[in-house]
Design a protein around this motif. Structure first.
Motif: not given
Length: 283
Positions: A58-60, A65-67, A81-86, A234-235
Motif C-alpha cells: 500500500d505504501m509503494i 492512508r486509504r486502507v 471484498l468490494k469494501q477492502a479493494l482500493i 513517493t508511493g
C-alpha cells in the motif's frame, strides 16, 4: 503518465504470483510496476498483498492512508471484498487489496484465499499476488492457486539459489502441480538490480549464469536505479514515474508477460565514474 492503451483482454483471468526466495530483491516494487503496467494497457488488474504483518504494498502504491479493510478482514468475513479493494487514483483499471499489519500469517487460509481469488476472477483480467519472500506459509499460499509466476532474483549466488528452491515449490506444491491433467505453472525470471560494472568486475553473476541455474525463460532485466527508490518513496509505481531505464525495463517486461516479442535490453541507470568518463570506458 496516466493514459491507458486499449488492448484485447485475456479470454480468461490469470493469477500471477510475484515471488522470490530472498527478501530485499525488489519483489513488491516489481508487483506494483507490473500491475500498473498491465492497467496502463487497458487490462482490469488487481494486486494483492500477501505479506501479512508487514504490509508494504500500500505504501509503494501510495494508498496507505486509504486502507480501511484488508485481505484478512475479507477472508474472516468481517468485510466484503468490494469494501477492502482500493481503486487507484491514477489508473481506473487498477485496484489494490492491502493486507493486515497487525495479524500474523496464520490468518491466511487456503479456503479463504481460494474464495477471494475466485471472486476476483469475475471482475479482473489479471490478479497479481505480491508474495512474501521465502518458502513459509504466506509464500506458499500466494503461489498455490497461481497460473503463472514471476520469480524475482538479483544476480547474486544466494538470491539465485533461493529462487531455485522457489521454482521447486512451484512445480510440486501448487494446485496445478497436484492435478495430473493440469498445465504446469508458467514460471519466468525477472532479474533485478542489474549493474554492468559489477558484473564486468565479477562481483555479480552474468545473466547467462543465472539462467543456467534457474532454467526458466527470462522475463526482463531491471537495472540498478535511483529512479526505483525515488518512485517507492513517493508511493508511485516506477512505470508511472519519470522516464528512466528502469521504467522502460519494467514496461518491456509487461509486454513480454502478455505475449509480445520485445528485444531484451541490458542497460544501466548507473553513471560512469570519473575514470571511466575520462577514458571513455562505460561498461
Amino acid at each position: 503518465m496516466t493514459s491507458q492503451m486499449k488492448q484485447e483482454p485475456p479470454v480468461e483471468s490469470k493469477v500471477i504470483v510475484i515471488t522470490s526466495g530472498k527478501g530485499g530483491v525488489g519483489k513488491t516494487t516489481s508487483a506494483a510496476a507490473i500491475s500498473a503496467g498491465l492497467a496502463q494497457r487497458g487490462y482490469r488488474t488487481v494486486v494483492i498483498d500477501f505479506d501479512v504483518g508487514l504490509r508494504n504494498l500500500d505504501m509503494i502504491m501510495g494508498c496507505e492512508r486509504r486502507v480501511v479493510f484488508d485481505f484478512i478482514n475479507v477472508i474472516q468475513g468481517d468485510a466484503r471484498l468490494k469494501q477492502a479493494l482500493i481503486k487507484d487514483k491514477r489508473l481506473e483499471n487498477l485496484s489494490i487489496l492491502p493486507t493486515s499489519q497487525t495479524r500474523d500469517k496464520d490468518a491466511l487460509t487456503k479456503e479463504g484465499v481460494e474464495k477471494v481469488l475466485n471472486e476476483l476472477r469475475e471482475d479482473f483480467d489479471y490478479i497479481i499476488c505480491d508474495s512474501p519472500a521465502g518458502i513459509e506459509r504466506g509464500a506458499q499460499l500466494a503461489m498455490y492457486f497461481a497460473d503463472e509466476a514471476v520469480v524475482v532474483t538479483n544476480p547474486e549466488v544466494s538470491s539465485v539459489r533461493d529462487s531455485d528452491r522457489v521454482l521447486g515449490l512451484l512445480s510440486s506444491k501448487t494446485a496445478r502441480a497436484e492435478k495430473a491433467d493440469a498445465e504446469p505453472i508458467k514460471a519466468q525470471a525477472l532479474l533485478t538490480r542489474y549493474d554492468n560494472q559489477r558484473i564486468t568486475s565479477g562481483e555479480m553473476m552474468t545473466v547467462e549464469d543465472v539462467l543456467e541455474i534457474l532454467a526458466v525463460p527470462l522475463l526482463g532485466v531491471i537495472p540498478e536505479s535511483s529512479a526505483i527508490l525515488r518512485a517507492s518513496n513517493t508511493g508511485t509505481p516506477v512505470v508511472l514515474d519519470e522516464p528512466s531505464n528502469a521504467s522502460v525495463a519494467y514496461e518491456d517486461a509487461v509486454s513480454r508477460l502478455i505475449g509480445e516479442q520485445v528485444e531484451m535490453r541490458m542497460e544501466s541507470d548507473r553513471r560512469p565514474g570519473l575514470f571511466q568518463r575520462l577514458f571513455g570506458r562505460t561498461a
